[in-house]
Design a protein around this motif. Structure first.
Motif, PDB file in Angstrom:
ATOM      1  N   HIS A 400       1.118  -1.308  -0.299  1.00 45.37           N
ATOM      2  CA  HIS A 400      -0.096  -0.214  -0.053  1.00 45.37           C
ATOM      3  C   HIS A 400       0.710   1.262  -0.100  1.00 45.37           C
ATOM      4  CE1 HIS A 400      -3.037   3.021   0.557  1.00 45.37           C
ATOM      5  NE2 HIS A 400      -2.567   2.996   2.241  1.00 45.37           N
ATOM      6  N   GLU A 401       1.776   1.453   0.892  1.00 43.76           N
ATOM      7  CA  GLU A 401       2.544   2.084   1.122  1.00 43.76           C
ATOM      8  C   GLU A 401       3.699   2.561  -0.959  1.00 43.76           C
ATOM      9  OE1 GLU A 401       5.592   1.878   4.057  1.00 43.76           O
ATOM     10  OE2 GLU A 401       3.829   1.714   5.790  1.00 43.76           O
ATOM     11  N   TYR A 402       3.631   1.199  -1.190  1.00 43.13           N
ATOM     12  CA  TYR A 402       4.785   1.119  -2.339  1.00 43.13           C
ATOM     13  C   TYR A 402       3.375   1.411  -3.072  1.00 43.13           C
ATOM     14  CZ  TYR A 402       6.377  -0.187  -6.522  1.00 43.13           C
ATOM     15  OH  TYR A 402       6.680   0.082  -7.921  1.00 43.13           O
ATOM     16  N   ILE A 403       2.823   2.281  -3.500  1.00 37.85           N
ATOM     17  CA  ILE A 403       1.792   2.111  -4.640  1.00 37.85           C
ATOM     18  C   ILE A 403       1.078   3.636  -4.960  1.00 37.85           C
ATOM     19  CG2 ILE A 403      -0.555   1.997  -5.465  1.00 37.85           C
ATOM     20  CD1 ILE A 403      -0.611  -1.150  -5.030  1.00 37.85           C
ATOM     21  N   GLN A 404       0.838   4.081  -3.276  1.00 35.86           N
ATOM     22  CA  GLN A 404       0.477   5.103  -3.120  1.00 35.86           C
ATOM     23  C   GLN A 404       1.648   6.257  -3.362  1.00 35.86           C
ATOM     24  OE1 GLN A 404      -2.546   6.963  -2.050  1.00 35.86           O
ATOM     25  NE2 GLN A 404      -2.697   4.503  -2.429  1.00 35.86           N
ATOM     26  N   SER A 405       3.220   5.965  -2.908  1.00 33.81           N
ATOM     27  CA  SER A 405       4.314   6.612  -3.037  1.00 33.81           C
ATOM     28  C   SER A 405       4.384   6.899  -4.863  1.00 33.81           C
ATOM     29  CB  SER A 405       5.478   6.423  -3.117  1.00 33.81           C
ATOM     30  OG  SER A 405       6.066   4.807  -3.770  1.00 33.81           O
ATOM     31  N   LEU A 406       3.602   6.623  -6.124  1.00 34.31           N
ATOM     32  CA  LEU A 406       3.830   6.171  -7.231  1.00 34.31           C
ATOM     33  C   LEU A 406       3.692   7.588  -7.334  1.00 34.31           C
ATOM     34  CD1 LEU A 406       3.040   2.956  -8.367  1.00 34.31           C
ATOM     35  CD2 LEU A 406       5.515   3.778  -8.366  1.00 34.31           C
ATOM     36  N   PRO A 407       4.518   8.092  -8.371  1.00 34.99           N
ATOM     37  CA  PRO A 407       3.827   9.655  -9.095  1.00 34.99           C
ATOM     38  C   PRO A 407       2.629   8.963  -9.986  1.00 34.99           C
ATOM     39  CG  PRO A 407       6.178   8.552  -9.904  1.00 34.99           C
ATOM     40  CD  PRO A 407       6.234   7.612  -9.264  1.00 34.99           C
ATOM     41  N   LYS A 408       1.410  10.130  -9.868  1.00 35.19           N
ATOM     42  CA  LYS A 408      -0.321   9.566  -9.792  1.00 35.19           C
ATOM     43  C   LYS A 408      -0.205   9.338 -10.842  1.00 35.19           C
ATOM     44  CE  LYS A 408      -1.314  10.222  -6.127  1.00 35.19           C
ATOM     45  NZ  LYS A 408      -1.568   9.606  -4.805  1.00 35.19           N
ATOM     46  N   ASP A 409       0.952   9.647 -12.204  1.00 36.82           N
ATOM     47  CA  ASP A 409       0.299   9.267 -14.100  1.00 36.82           C
ATOM     48  C   ASP A 409       0.549   7.796 -13.979  1.00 36.82           C
ATOM     49  OD1 ASP A 409       2.852   9.872 -13.515  1.00 36.82           O
ATOM     50  OD2 ASP A 409       3.389  11.230 -14.951  1.00 36.82           O
ATOM     51  N   GLU A 410       1.636   7.298 -13.259  1.00 31.79           N
ATOM     52  CA  GLU A 410       1.919   5.693 -13.077  1.00 31.79           C
ATOM     53  C   GLU A 410       1.202   5.016 -13.571  1.00 31.79           C
ATOM     54  OE1 GLU A 410       5.710   4.367 -11.570  1.00 31.79           O
ATOM     55  OE2 GLU A 410       6.573   6.128 -11.759  1.00 31.79           O
TER      56      GLU A 410
END
Length: 410
Positions: A400-410
């Protein structure tokens, strides 16, 4: 059943320092569950159990309670401990029938779960609670992994797993693709191509460990994990030898007796069995025989040749020459644990494994390749169900933390 459960509930001392909870690998708040049940708040107790452990109905049946919660109960020092396994099963199975809530509102982010054993189910449920669009890819025809294909029906009814599939997966909007091996027609690269932002690998350990002795390829020789997968497809005969004495060997031996074998003997290379006291006692009660300090040296058409061994205090095993003896058997089942399959690692660039074939992953599940996480037996080797669930809770939060840290356009 309910009266017996309440008898156990009323024995609980509500210790200020609950050793039972400390003995639970997933930290179940046992005193609170018991207190709520005494106050006729069964639904509250059930909700608490499921939020802490998505597989509470399973763990109440298959956990090694004697060494965990019940083994740490203070009452067990002088008598019988409070049997929380019975209490947990009553609460969780009763409350489960009322769990009909639909899926959490979707956040539009896709996550892939490879494998639907204890780790995969746990990750899927927790991430679905956050609103992720979860798809489980399962190589077999039904979910459960080792729970369904490695634990006999008499220990874990398949109906429990079917209920989890319906109430915890389907009703929560989790999609399931059965009979789909990742690393074959579909690869991890395909999953990333199709927009999955994170991938969890929980493929378990399905490759049997071999003895590497003469005769192991003969037609009357089988591996435990294969036998437990579908025991009805085997014709073992009347006299069966099981090489190994762990919990899986107890499952094999007890299943063989239920399927028509009349004489089943487990052979241990050590002075005592590796199985838990409960599983060992059940096997003895049902008529399984045991031989100790025996090392298999060759399998013949008529049985197995064993030789005696000396076991030193440090655990060193030394064969005693000249003690070879043939033990007759119609069938031989080898039960000395399992390792991982290599298909996924071989087909995925940048995914590293150790010498045993287990995936390299840190304590929070990060593998050698960003976006790919792993936990459970494929990382730690064969462990207990509750240990897999406990570790997977940590990994789910890490994903969850990893996904939330991704740039929103990825």
């Amino acid at each position: 059943m309910a009266l017996h459960v309440m008898d156990e509930v009323n024995r609980c001392l509500q210790c200020k320092v609950p050793m039972c909870q400390k003995g639970c690998p997933i930290g179940t708040n046992i005193p609170l569950a018991i207190k709520l049940l005494k106050e006729n708040k069964l639904n509250e107790a059930g909700k608490m159990l499921f939020e802490n452990n998505p597989l509470t109905t399973v763990c109440s049946l298959v956990c090694n309670h004697e060494n965990q919660c019940e083994g740490h109960c203070v009452l067990g020092k002088k008598g019988a401990p409070v049997h929380f396994s019975t209490i947990e099963n009553y609460i969780s199975s009763t409350y489960a029938s009322q769990m009909t809530n639909g899926p959490h509102p979707s956040n539009g982010i896709k996550v892939a779960i490879i494998g639907s054993g204890p780790a995969g189910i746990t990750i899927a449920i927790i991430l679905a609670r956050y609103g992720y669009q979860v798809t489980i890819f399962e190589g077999k025809d039904k979910i459960g992994g080792v729970l369904r294909y490695g634990i006999p029906e008499f220990r874990l009814p398949k109906s429990v797993l079917d209920d989890i599939e319906y109430r915890h997966l389907e009703l929560k909007g989790i999609k399931i693709r059965p009979n789909t091996l990742i690393g074959s027609a579909i690869t991890i690269e395909d999953l990333f191509r199709d927009g999955y932002k994170a991938i969890f690998v929980g493929t378990g350990v399905w490759k049997p460990n071999a003895l590497h002795i003469k005769g192991e390829t003969f037609g009357h020789v089988h591996f435990a994990i294969n036998y437990l997968n579908n025991p009805d497809s085997y014709r073992l005969g009347k006299k069966v030898i099981v090489i190994g004495a762990g919990n899986a060997a107890m499952d094999v031996a007890r299943t063989a007796l239920r399927k028509g074998a009349q004489d089943v003997t487990c052979f241990s290379i050590t002075k005592k069995v590796a199985a838990s006291d409960y599983e060992f006692s059940y096997a003895q009660l049902e008529g399984v025989k045991f031989e100790y300090s025996k090392k298999p040296v060759e399998i013949t058409d008529d049985g197995v040749i064993f030789m005696d061994v000396n076991e030193a205090e440090d655990g060193t095993i030394t064969p005693i020459e000249g003690t070879e003896e043939l033990y007759l058997a119609d069938s031989v089942i080898i039960s000395i644990s399992q390792g991982p399959q290599s298909r996924l690692v071989n087909s995925t660039e940048g995914l590293k494994a150790n010498k045993r074939g287990l995936l390299d992953a840190d304590e929070t599940g990060h593998t050698s390749r960003p976006g790919i996480f792993a936990s459970g037996d494929v990382v730690n080797g064969a462990r207990t169900v509750v240990e897999a669930v406990a570790h997977s809770k940590v990994v789910a939060e890490s994903m969850h933390e990893y996904i939330q840290s991704l740039p929103k356009d990825e």
